[in-house]
Design an enzyme around this catalytic site. Sequence first.
Site, PDB file in Angstrom:
ATOM      1  N   SER A 163     -10.028  -0.463   7.168  1.00 20.55           N
ATOM      2  CA  SER A 163      -9.513  -0.254   5.819  1.00 20.55           C
ATOM      3  C   SER A 163      -8.785  -1.431   5.208  1.00 20.55           C
ATOM      4  O   SER A 163      -8.382  -1.369   4.052  1.00 20.55           O
ATOM      5  CB  SER A 163      -8.598   0.975   5.792  1.00 20.55           C
ATOM      6  OG  SER A 163      -9.347   2.144   5.989  1.00 20.55           O
TER       7      SER A 163
ATOM      8  N   LYS B 223       0.836  -1.198   0.000  1.00 19.58           N
ATOM      9  CA  LYS B 223       0.000   0.000   0.000  1.00 19.58           C
ATOM     10  C   LYS B 223       0.871   1.248   0.000  1.00 19.58           C
ATOM     11  O   LYS B 223       1.923   1.286   0.656  1.00 19.58           O
ATOM     12  CB  LYS B 223      -0.921  -0.024   1.224  1.00 19.58           C
ATOM     13  CG  LYS B 223      -1.982   1.084   1.249  1.00 19.58           C
ATOM     14  CD  LYS B 223      -2.903   0.923   2.443  1.00 19.58           C
ATOM     15  CE  LYS B 223      -3.939   2.034   2.521  1.00 19.58           C
ATOM     16  NZ  LYS B 223      -4.851   1.865   3.676  1.00 19.58           N
TER      17      LYS B 223
ATOM     18  N   SER C 258      -9.660   2.109   2.900  1.00 21.61           N
ATOM     19  CA  SER C 258      -8.761   2.801   1.997  1.00 21.61           C
ATOM     20  C   SER C 258      -7.800   1.869   1.259  1.00 21.61           C
ATOM     21  O   SER C 258      -7.151   2.280   0.295  1.00 21.61           O
ATOM     22  CB  SER C 258      -7.946   3.828   2.801  1.00 21.61           C
ATOM     23  OG  SER C 258      -7.129   3.179   3.786  1.00 21.61           O
TER      24      SER C 258
END
Length: 485
Positions: free
Chosen positions: A178, A79, A154
């Site tokens: 998330s 990420k 996210s």
Amino acid sequence: MSLLNLRLQDVHNKLHAKEISVTDVVDESYRRIAQVEDKVKAFLALDEERARATAKTLDARLGTDDSKGLLFGLPIGVKDNIVTEGLTTTCASQFLKNYNPIYDATVVKKLQQAEAVTIGKLNMDEFAMGGSNENSSFHPTYNPWNPDYVPGGSSGGSAAAVAAGEVFFSLGSDTGGSIRQPASYCGVVGMKPTYGLVSRFGLVAFASSLDQIGPLTKNVEDSAYLLQAIAGHDPMDSTSLDVDVPDYLSALTGDVQGLRIAVPKEYLGQGIDPKVKDAVLTALKTLEGLGAIVEEVSLPHSEYAVAAYYLLASSEASSNLARFDGVRYGVRADNPKNLLDVYLKSRSEGFGDEVKRRIMLGTYALSSGYYDAYYLKAQKVRTLIKRDFEQVFEKYDVVIGPTAPTPAFRIGSQHGDPLTMYLNDILTIPVNLAGLPAISVPCGFADGLPIGLQVIGKALDESTILRVAHAYEQHTDFHKQRPQL
């Protein structure tokens, strides 16, 4: 079948039997990315040259004693709020579009020690603020099961890349759900470890008391392997727990006989899609059939979790993002009149709407005259939520419910309605407020879109939630289904 759809153990065996090479696996990852990335948009940056060079180096050691690690040669995505030396880390924000870190996050170092191969950086909501991946300042990511729908957020890029078979597994971060919510939306396994079990050093902070890095994988077994590699004490992180890391693989026995499961009535009440509720109840019957004891309980303060979370998370975001001022970090605005103008223009131009919204909310909650009424009260509610879980765990081994109240929603359908968007995390937020571990595993489909089952455990009891999730997984095939891209 693609190499990236095999079990980790199967790929490991093929590598060490020299039926395949690390280069083959890395090539397969980039081939798949070239094939489907236009439809998924999971990546923000690829590290192809370095990845291929690493693969050649590892191939030279295949079959030797120092190549026995189970992550050896496997491609992983990271990420884009986890810093990577020599590879841009933007947090999907224009503010950091040119940020090239000079060090690696601790989890990235651990992956290097395990000799996994980093393929690239994955898209996300800007600074991890959002639940749909529509807040990325570069481009949205699309759900591999249906590109008209969001992948969640996210960590939407992290979940979508695994679901689409672009990487073997990925790392995400979970502040209020998330990792687990996008795992649910994309039909993969997502795990949020106990707060402090995995180092946050090198994770660009959103809300420091809530953030936690965790794995997204195709199945529970692979999650156990990846968690084993990244867990452990880190002196560079003051919140890191100095505890022994157990052998998570030994927990995957398939046996849940006599295990006590609590089902909060609040998690299956108003606002839960009937198809999600049915899928979760069917999953609970499966676990009952395996010998588990399922009983209804109450977590009475759950209804206040969303309000408390957004006050606390936004307050911490307001503080953490103060460093992004156009002087110390990030892009500086052109032609400012003075120092205050540097701050004003740089932050106005660099941050997106959702980030600005949360900074303003957090600054307000921390301001003189409102601190006691909002921030302090939210902290007290957080304590009550934690106590609710502690009381339940006096009698029960795990808490189970849906991961999200609905399957994925259409792109654009909630983008202009932040309150509705925030409520998508209503079932995951309490876990972060209490600092507990939880995992989401696929448990069904609704109109062709995946549904996630959330298993919540006691602090530092990842072994039990992995055990329950794995036992359930062995008696279903939802985790084996792949989107057709």
